[in-house]
Design a protein around this motif. Structure first.
Motif, PDB file in Angstrom:
ATOM      1  N   LYS A 192       0.783  -1.247   0.078  1.00  9.26           N
ATOM      2  CA  LYS A 192       0.000  -0.111  -0.064  1.00  9.26           C
ATOM      3  C   LYS A 192       0.699   1.158   0.083  1.00  9.26           C
ATOM      4  O   LYS A 192       0.593   2.194  -0.543  1.00  9.26           O
ATOM      5  CB  LYS A 192      -0.927  -0.026   1.283  1.00  9.26           C
ATOM      6  N   VAL A 193       2.040   1.135   0.628  1.00  9.22           N
ATOM      7  CA  VAL A 193       2.995   2.363   0.656  1.00  9.22           C
ATOM      8  C   VAL A 193       3.927   2.506  -0.303  1.00  9.22           C
ATOM      9  O   VAL A 193       4.067   3.384  -0.847  1.00  9.22           O
ATOM     10  CB  VAL A 193       3.535   2.308   2.097  1.00  9.22           C
ATOM     11  N   ARG A 194       4.713   1.317  -0.521  1.00  2.34           N
ATOM     12  CA  ARG A 194       5.789   1.239  -1.391  1.00  2.34           C
ATOM     13  C   ARG A 194       5.197   0.611  -2.763  1.00  2.34           C
ATOM     14  O   ARG A 194       5.587  -0.676  -2.854  1.00  2.34           O
ATOM     15  CB  ARG A 194       7.110   0.456  -0.801  1.00  2.34           C
ATOM     16  N   VAL A 195       4.641   1.320  -3.644  1.00  2.17           N
ATOM     17  CA  VAL A 195       3.814   0.427  -4.803  1.00  2.17           C
ATOM     18  C   VAL A 195       4.903   0.572  -5.661  1.00  2.17           C
ATOM     19  O   VAL A 195       5.540   1.523  -6.162  1.00  2.17           O
ATOM     20  CB  VAL A 195       2.897   1.570  -5.237  1.00  2.17           C
ATOM     21  N   PRO A 196       5.111  -0.772  -6.324  1.00  2.57           N
ATOM     22  CA  PRO A 196       5.912  -0.774  -7.595  1.00  2.57           C
ATOM     23  C   PRO A 196       5.540  -0.135  -8.912  1.00  2.57           C
ATOM     24  O   PRO A 196       4.084  -0.059  -9.190  1.00  2.57           O
ATOM     25  CB  PRO A 196       5.974  -2.250  -7.834  1.00  2.57           C
TER      26      PRO A 196
END
Length: 347
Positions: free
Chosen positions: A173-177
């Motif tokens: 949710k936070v570190r979206v690729p």
């Protein structure tokens, strides 16, 4: 351990002690002067800081690209912008400048440094320039065996890895690729294994205590429920764990794009920013700004293609920024940056 006020840090051993044990042997008084200056920048008000002849620290962006689109990161200067890369000619110029002026500290940051194809040659330049303290800020997705060994065989002193989550669900949710097909591939587990392997290589194969390894967490509404779990997960593995409490929301950058800075004629509070006395950032298109904040790109002070770092450091552009803080009348960009920085957790 000296820590800026917007950060909570947890460490098994004071990183300053480890740095001193390693770098004082090699650099002597030069290292002590460098750390003294850093402490002054953290503890003193901007009006009390003496100007150096050269920056204490340079932040260097090699390419304005990242393989992640994190929720807290504004992409307008990165993945959404026209691609720019520092070429060999410019790198040669600035590293000669670093060596000539004995730059103390260099940070590879802003976007993802490990995406730069010739990063190994840049590490070699940093070593040849005799820079004491060399940081690599990374998201860790490219911290494979080959890159780990390359880092360990360089003169890097710190590896700072941004994670911002303790579970796969929150990480996604936070570190979206950028490549959404990676969302179901246990990315956090792979990243954690990469970090643990790096520590193993450093401690047991290379038998070194540097680079220091830090895992960090920017507190947001989406992830702040995992802060304690994150600290517990990493505090006995890496050298330090850091929780960053303040961020600048995307809305401020959107206002900046419209040149719609908030600039009230009446200033009712004290503004203080030490950045223009301690460091500068060189972006991948050669633009130089007077601080490490991405927001600082809105007040460029010049370009390394046209001027030396020494010239830019003593230029009228940056001097006027320093003077504005001494007079508590910062320009509209600096004021907007400070006014829009929000805190998601308490001390």
């Amino acid at each position: 351990m000296i820590v800026p006020g917007n950060i909570n840090k947890y460490a098994k051993k004071d990183p300053e002690e480890i740095l001193r044990e390693n770098l004082f042997k090699k650099f002597g008084k030069r290292f002590l002067d460098y750390r003294k200056r850093y402490e002054e920048n953290v503890n003193k008000k901007s009006s009390e800081i003496d100007q150096l002849d050269y920056p204490n620290t340079i932040l260097l962006e090699l390419v304005n690209r990242c393989d992640l689109e994190c929720k807290m990161c504004y992409q307008g200067f990165r993945n959404d912008a026209k691609k720019s890369v520092l070429d060999e000619k410019i790198l040669d110029k600035i590293f000669l400048d670093f060596k000539k002026n004995k730059l103390n500290s260099l940070m590879f940051s802003a976007s993802e440094p490990l995406l730069y194809k010739k990063i190994g040659s840049v590490f070699k330049r940093a070593k040849e320039a005799d820079i004491m303290d060399i940081f690599l800020f990374s998201n860790g997705t490219l911290l494979n065996e080959a890159n780990s060994r390359m880092i360990l065989e360089s003169s890097l002193t710190r590896l700072f890895i941004s994670i911002d989550a303790a579970t796969e669900d929150t990480y996604n949710k936070v570190r979206v690729p950028v490549s959404k097909r990676l969302l179901d591939q246990k990315r956090l587990e792979k990243l954690e294994n990469n970090i643990k392997n790096f520590i193993h290589l450093r401690d047991n194969i290379y038998k070194k205590s540097l680079p220091l390894v830090r895992t960090s967490f920017v507190a947001l509404e989406k992830n702040k429920h995992e802060i304690d779990l994150f600290i517990e997960k990493w505090k006995n593995i890496v050298d330090s764990v850091e929780i960053q409490k303040k961020v600048i929301p995307h809305s401020a950058f959107e206002e900046a794009e419209k040149a719609n800075f908030k600039d009230d004629s009446k200033i009712s509070k004290n503004y203080d920013c030490k950045e223009p006395w301690g460091q500068m950032t060189i972006w991948s298109d050669g633009t130089v700004s007077p601080c490490c904040a991405t927001f600082g790109r809105n007040i460029p002070i010049g370009n390394v293609e046209k001027n030396s770092i020494s010239e830019l450091w003593s230029s009228k552009n940056i001097s006027s920024i320093r003077d504005s803080f001494k007079e508590n009348s910062p320009n509209s960009v600096c004021k907007t940056c400070i006014d829009n920085t929000v805190d998601h957790i308490s001390n």
